[in-house]
Scaffold this motif. Structure first.
Motif, PDB file in Angstrom:
ATOM      1  N   ALA A 109      33.959 -15.878 -35.376  1.00 16.18           N
ATOM      2  CA  ALA A 109      34.465 -14.692 -35.034  1.00 16.18           C
ATOM      3  C   ALA A 109      35.937 -14.504 -35.122  1.00 16.18           C
ATOM      4  CB  ALA A 109      33.901 -14.251 -33.695  1.00 16.18           C
ATOM      5  N   ARG A 110      36.711 -15.434 -34.651  1.00 18.00           N
ATOM      6  CA  ARG A 110      38.021 -15.661 -34.673  1.00 18.00           C
ATOM      7  C   ARG A 110      38.643 -15.556 -36.175  1.00 18.00           C
ATOM      8  NH1 ARG A 110      40.738 -19.842 -32.164  1.00 18.00           N
ATOM      9  NH2 ARG A 110      42.451 -18.634 -32.188  1.00 18.00           N
ATOM     10  N   GLU A 111      37.932 -16.519 -37.063  1.00 18.39           N
ATOM     11  CA  GLU A 111      38.210 -16.693 -38.251  1.00 18.39           C
ATOM     12  C   GLU A 111      37.959 -15.334 -38.930  1.00 18.39           C
ATOM     13  OE1 GLU A 111      36.105 -19.684 -40.358  1.00 18.39           O
ATOM     14  OE2 GLU A 111      37.377 -21.436 -39.227  1.00 18.39           O
ATOM     15  N   GLU A 112      37.277 -14.581 -38.824  1.00 15.98           N
ATOM     16  CA  GLU A 112      36.747 -13.265 -39.378  1.00 15.98           C
ATOM     17  C   GLU A 112      37.654 -12.254 -39.042  1.00 15.98           C
ATOM     18  OE1 GLU A 112      34.811 -12.682 -41.780  1.00 15.98           O
ATOM     19  OE2 GLU A 112      33.635 -14.720 -41.892  1.00 15.98           O
ATOM     20  N   ALA A 113      38.311 -12.259 -37.856  1.00 13.97           N
ATOM     21  CA  ALA A 113      39.316 -11.370 -37.230  1.00 13.97           C
ATOM     22  C   ALA A 113      40.622 -11.429 -38.083  1.00 13.97           C
ATOM     23  CB  ALA A 113      39.486 -11.367 -35.810  1.00 13.97           C
ATOM     24  N   ALA A 123      41.069 -17.653 -28.201  1.00 13.26           N
ATOM     25  CA  ALA A 123      39.550 -17.593 -27.777  1.00 13.26           C
ATOM     26  C   ALA A 123      39.182 -16.976 -26.392  1.00 13.26           C
ATOM     27  CB  ALA A 123      39.059 -19.152 -27.797  1.00 13.26           C
ATOM     28  N   ASP A 124      40.166 -17.106 -25.503  1.00 15.38           N
ATOM     29  CA  ASP A 124      39.996 -16.714 -23.817  1.00 15.38           C
ATOM     30  C   ASP A 124      40.256 -15.040 -24.160  1.00 15.38           C
ATOM     31  OD1 ASP A 124      42.923 -16.235 -24.436  1.00 15.38           O
ATOM     32  OD2 ASP A 124      43.195 -17.318 -22.580  1.00 15.38           O
ATOM     33  N   LYS A 125      40.345 -14.390 -25.272  1.00 18.59           N
ATOM     34  CA  LYS A 125      40.503 -13.087 -25.270  1.00 18.59           C
ATOM     35  C   LYS A 125      39.306 -12.376 -25.774  1.00 18.59           C
ATOM     36  CE  LYS A 125      44.748 -12.848 -23.584  1.00 18.59           C
ATOM     37  NZ  LYS A 125      45.024 -12.194 -22.408  1.00 18.59           N
ATOM     38  N   PHE A 146      31.175  -9.598 -30.291  1.00 15.40           N
ATOM     39  CA  PHE A 146      32.098  -9.890 -29.550  1.00 15.40           C
ATOM     40  C   PHE A 146      33.195  -8.669 -29.443  1.00 15.40           C
ATOM     41  CE2 PHE A 146      30.788 -13.947 -31.127  1.00 15.40           C
ATOM     42  CZ  PHE A 146      31.147 -14.901 -30.109  1.00 15.40           C
ATOM     43  N   PHE A 147      33.823  -8.611 -28.185  1.00 18.29           N
ATOM     44  CA  PHE A 147      35.031  -7.484 -28.083  1.00 18.29           C
ATOM     45  C   PHE A 147      36.124  -8.141 -27.742  1.00 18.29           C
ATOM     46  CE2 PHE A 147      37.283  -5.326 -24.852  1.00 18.29           C
ATOM     47  CZ  PHE A 147      37.592  -4.038 -25.571  1.00 18.29           C
ATOM     48  N   CYS A 148      37.290  -7.458 -28.150  1.00 18.52           N
ATOM     49  CA  CYS A 148      38.653  -8.121 -27.712  1.00 18.52           C
ATOM     50  C   CYS A 148      39.607  -6.950 -27.872  1.00 18.52           C
ATOM     51  CB  CYS A 148      38.907  -9.375 -28.605  1.00 18.52           C
ATOM     52  SG  CYS A 148      39.147  -8.857 -30.512  1.00 18.52           S
ATOM     53  N   GLU A 149      40.661  -7.147 -26.732  1.00 19.96           N
ATOM     54  CA  GLU A 149      41.919  -6.350 -26.983  1.00 19.96           C
ATOM     55  C   GLU A 149      42.839  -7.054 -27.813  1.00 19.96           C
ATOM     56  OE1 GLU A 149      43.143  -5.562 -23.210  1.00 19.96           O
ATOM     57  OE2 GLU A 149      41.630  -4.053 -22.536  1.00 19.96           O
ATOM     58  N   VAL A 150      43.600  -6.417 -28.510  1.00 16.64           N
ATOM     59  CA  VAL A 150      44.686  -7.033 -29.230  1.00 16.64           C
ATOM     60  C   VAL A 150      45.879  -6.162 -29.323  1.00 16.64           C
ATOM     61  CG1 VAL A 150      43.139  -7.939 -30.999  1.00 16.64           C
ATOM     62  CG2 VAL A 150      44.116  -6.004 -31.596  1.00 16.64           C
ATOM     63  N   THR A 151      47.234  -6.660 -29.586  1.00 14.11           N
ATOM     64  CA  THR A 151      48.323  -5.759 -29.657  1.00 14.11           C
ATOM     65  C   THR A 151      48.801  -6.170 -30.933  1.00 14.11           C
ATOM     66  OG1 THR A 151      49.775  -7.817 -29.097  1.00 14.11           O
ATOM     67  CG2 THR A 151      48.799  -6.115 -27.227  1.00 14.11           C
TER      68      THR A 151
END
Length: 210
Positions: A109-113, A123-125, A146-151
């Motif tokens: 998921a992190r790679e795709e983002a 990872a902890d986000k 997965f869900f995440c907030e980004v800036t």
């Protein structure tokens, strides 16, 4: 992206992604069969940019969506792209990818983002939301959300995918997504996307409206 030409149909002799087979079984004493596809599981990421207050989504051309938009009478060896433009196969989706590496779902998921949207997300986000099944009639692969907030500070790349991928980043506000979800359709988005957006609107959107 929508400049699609030279559309042709050909037999599928071998594939790294689809494995068709016939499932034979007996149910309540009656012999039965069902044709199935073996496919990869996948992950999807709901990305919300709190700097600009937008959902970060992706737009891409999906051949299956395009093909299903062509009238059966016109599904010949060659398809007329003047009559059926590439826009018919363009979808709005989550940033997502198949599980085809020896890595955890979180790592994929992190790679795709990063590859598709340009965000380097710790990872902890990343919050794992749910796992559901797609295409239960023919393949029933697992889809983990997965869900995440980004800036804006977390955006380290241009996104757009890798190799020959052609992915456009699309940003939508919460009101825009609410309007889309309330439209009569048909929506050019997969069920997993619709589930994820409904989850976001129900569980997360309220805090960003304040």
């Amino acid at each position: 992206m929508e400049d699609i030409r030279n559309v042709r149909l050909a037999p599928l002799k071998d594939s790294n992604y689809l494995k068709p087979f016939r499932f034979l079984y007996t149910q309540n004493g009656t012999p039965k069969s069902w044709d199935l596809l073996g496919v990869h599981d996948s992950v999807g990421i709901i990305i919300y940019n709190i700097t600009r207050k937008v959902l970060v989504l992706v737009k891409q051309f999906r051949p299956a969506v395009y093909y299903s938009s062509v009238h059966p009478d016109n599904r010949k060896d060659t398809i007329d792209t003047d009559k059926y433009p590439g826009s018919l196969g363009t979808t709005l989706e989550l940033c997502a990818g198949i599980v085809d590496k020896n890595k955890s779902l979180l790592e994929i998921a992190r790679e795709e983002a990063l590859e598709e949207c340009g965000y380097d997300i710790p990872a902890d986000k990343m919050e794992e939301i749910a796992t559901c099944r797609s295409g239960v009639g023919e393949q029933s692969a697992l889809f983990t959300v997965f869900f995440c907030e980004v800036t804006d500070d977390m955006k380290t790349g241009a996104g757009g995918g890798i190799e020959n991928e052609l992915i456009e980043i699309v940003e939508k506000t919460i009101p825009e997504m609410e309007e889309m979800m309330n439209s009569p359709g048909p929506l050019a988005s997969p069920p997993g996307f619709l589930y994820a957006i409904m989850w976001f609107l129900h569980h997360k959107a309220g805090k960003y409206k304040n």
